[in-house]
Design a protein around this motif. Structure first.
Motif, PDB file in Angstrom:
ATOM      1  N   LEU A  24       0.855  -1.179   0.000  1.00  0.00           N
ATOM      2  CA  LEU A  24       0.000   0.000   0.000  1.00  0.00           C
ATOM      3  C   LEU A  24       0.889   1.227   0.000  1.00  0.00           C
ATOM      4  CD1 LEU A  24      -2.494  -1.067   2.807  1.00  0.00           C
ATOM      5  CD2 LEU A  24      -2.733  -1.401   0.341  1.00  0.00           C
ATOM      6  N   CYS A  25       0.500   2.249  -0.755  1.00  0.00           N
ATOM      7  CA  CYS A  25       1.224   3.512  -0.742  1.00  0.00           C
ATOM      8  C   CYS A  25       0.252   4.608  -0.337  1.00  0.00           C
ATOM      9  CB  CYS A  25       1.842   3.833  -2.097  1.00  0.00           C
ATOM     10  SG  CYS A  25       2.790   5.377  -2.062  1.00  0.00           S
ATOM     11  N   HIS A  26       0.624   5.357   0.689  1.00  0.00           N
ATOM     12  CA  HIS A  26      -0.228   6.414   1.219  1.00  0.00           C
ATOM     13  C   HIS A  26       0.271   7.807   0.851  1.00  0.00           C
ATOM     14  CE1 HIS A  26      -2.225   3.421   3.790  1.00  0.00           C
ATOM     15  NE2 HIS A  26      -1.024   2.921   3.935  1.00  0.00           N
ATOM     16  N   VAL A  37      -7.718   6.863  -0.707  1.00  0.00           N
ATOM     17  CA  VAL A  37      -6.821   7.294   0.360  1.00  0.00           C
ATOM     18  C   VAL A  37      -5.490   6.544   0.346  1.00  0.00           C
ATOM     19  CG1 VAL A  37      -8.660   8.161   1.831  1.00  0.00           C
ATOM     20  CG2 VAL A  37      -7.927   5.777   2.045  1.00  0.00           C
ATOM     21  N   PHE A  38      -5.342   5.566  -0.523  1.00  0.00           N
ATOM     22  CA  PHE A  38      -4.074   4.872  -0.735  1.00  0.00           C
ATOM     23  C   PHE A  38      -4.145   4.121  -2.057  1.00  0.00           C
ATOM     24  CE2 PHE A  38      -6.620   2.017   1.961  1.00  0.00           C
ATOM     25  CZ  PHE A  38      -6.647   0.865   1.193  1.00  0.00           C
ATOM     26  N   ALA A  39      -2.973   3.708  -2.518  1.00  0.00           N
ATOM     27  CA  ALA A  39      -2.887   2.853  -3.706  1.00  0.00           C
ATOM     28  C   ALA A  39      -2.505   1.456  -3.238  1.00  0.00           C
ATOM     29  CB  ALA A  39      -1.833   3.388  -4.675  1.00  0.00           C
ATOM     30  N   ALA A  40      -3.157   0.445  -3.783  1.00  0.00           N
ATOM     31  CA  ALA A  40      -2.801  -0.955  -3.531  1.00  0.00           C
ATOM     32  C   ALA A  40      -2.147  -1.480  -4.795  1.00  0.00           C
ATOM     33  CB  ALA A  40      -4.042  -1.767  -3.176  1.00  0.00           C
ATOM     34  N   LEU A  41      -0.888  -1.907  -4.678  1.00  0.00           N
ATOM     35  CA  LEU A  41      -0.095  -2.280  -5.841  1.00  0.00           C
ATOM     36  C   LEU A  41       0.555  -3.644  -5.651  1.00  0.00           C
ATOM     37  CD1 LEU A  41       1.674   1.156  -6.037  1.00  0.00           C
ATOM     38  CD2 LEU A  41      -0.045   0.329  -7.650  1.00  0.00           C
TER      39      LEU A  41
END
Length: 133
Positions: A24-26, A37-41
């Protein structure tokens, strides 16, 4: 093999094997890019196969790395990205584009200093205040 696609199906990416990592990137840039509210990669080793047309956006990260994001020009879905100079090592794909509720859970959370206070992480996730070293 796993296949991910944009909302309209025009842009697709196929990857082989298990993810190298899921995270996850916040960071604020990912929040703006995804509208969430975040990216799931999930990152995958080459080879990967892309079909359809993509619009590209190049963004420089906080530590100077440059990332090339690929979007569907029809529906606007942000499907995948690569880091400039590292394309031979991995591609990062938006986890939601796999449309697979059984997809592996994230193991890392980066830029956690920007995580919204109400977002709870799964147990066992490694947390990094910024990018990992």
């Amino acid at each position: 093999m796993r296949s991910a696609s944009c909302s309209c199906g025009q842009l697709r990416i196929e990857v082989d094997g298990e993810p190298l990592g899921v995270g996850l990137c916040h960071c604020l840039a990912c929040q703006q890019r995804t509208g969430s509210v975040f990216a799931a990669l999930a990152s995958f080793a080459p080879p990967y196969r892309v079909s359809g047309q993509a619009t590209e956006y190049l963004r420089q990260g906080d530590q100077g790395a440059r990332f090339r994001f690929r979007f569907c020009p029809v529906c606007g879905t942000n499907l995948f990205h690569t880091e400039e100079g590292c394309e031979a090592r991995s591609v990062s794909v938006a986890v939601g584009a796999f449309a697979d509720p059984a997809f592996p859970a994230p193991r890392a959370s980066v830029h956690d200093s920007r995580r919204h206070a109400w977002v709870a992480l799964p147990p066992g996730v490694r947390v990094f205040d910024k990018d990992p070293p």
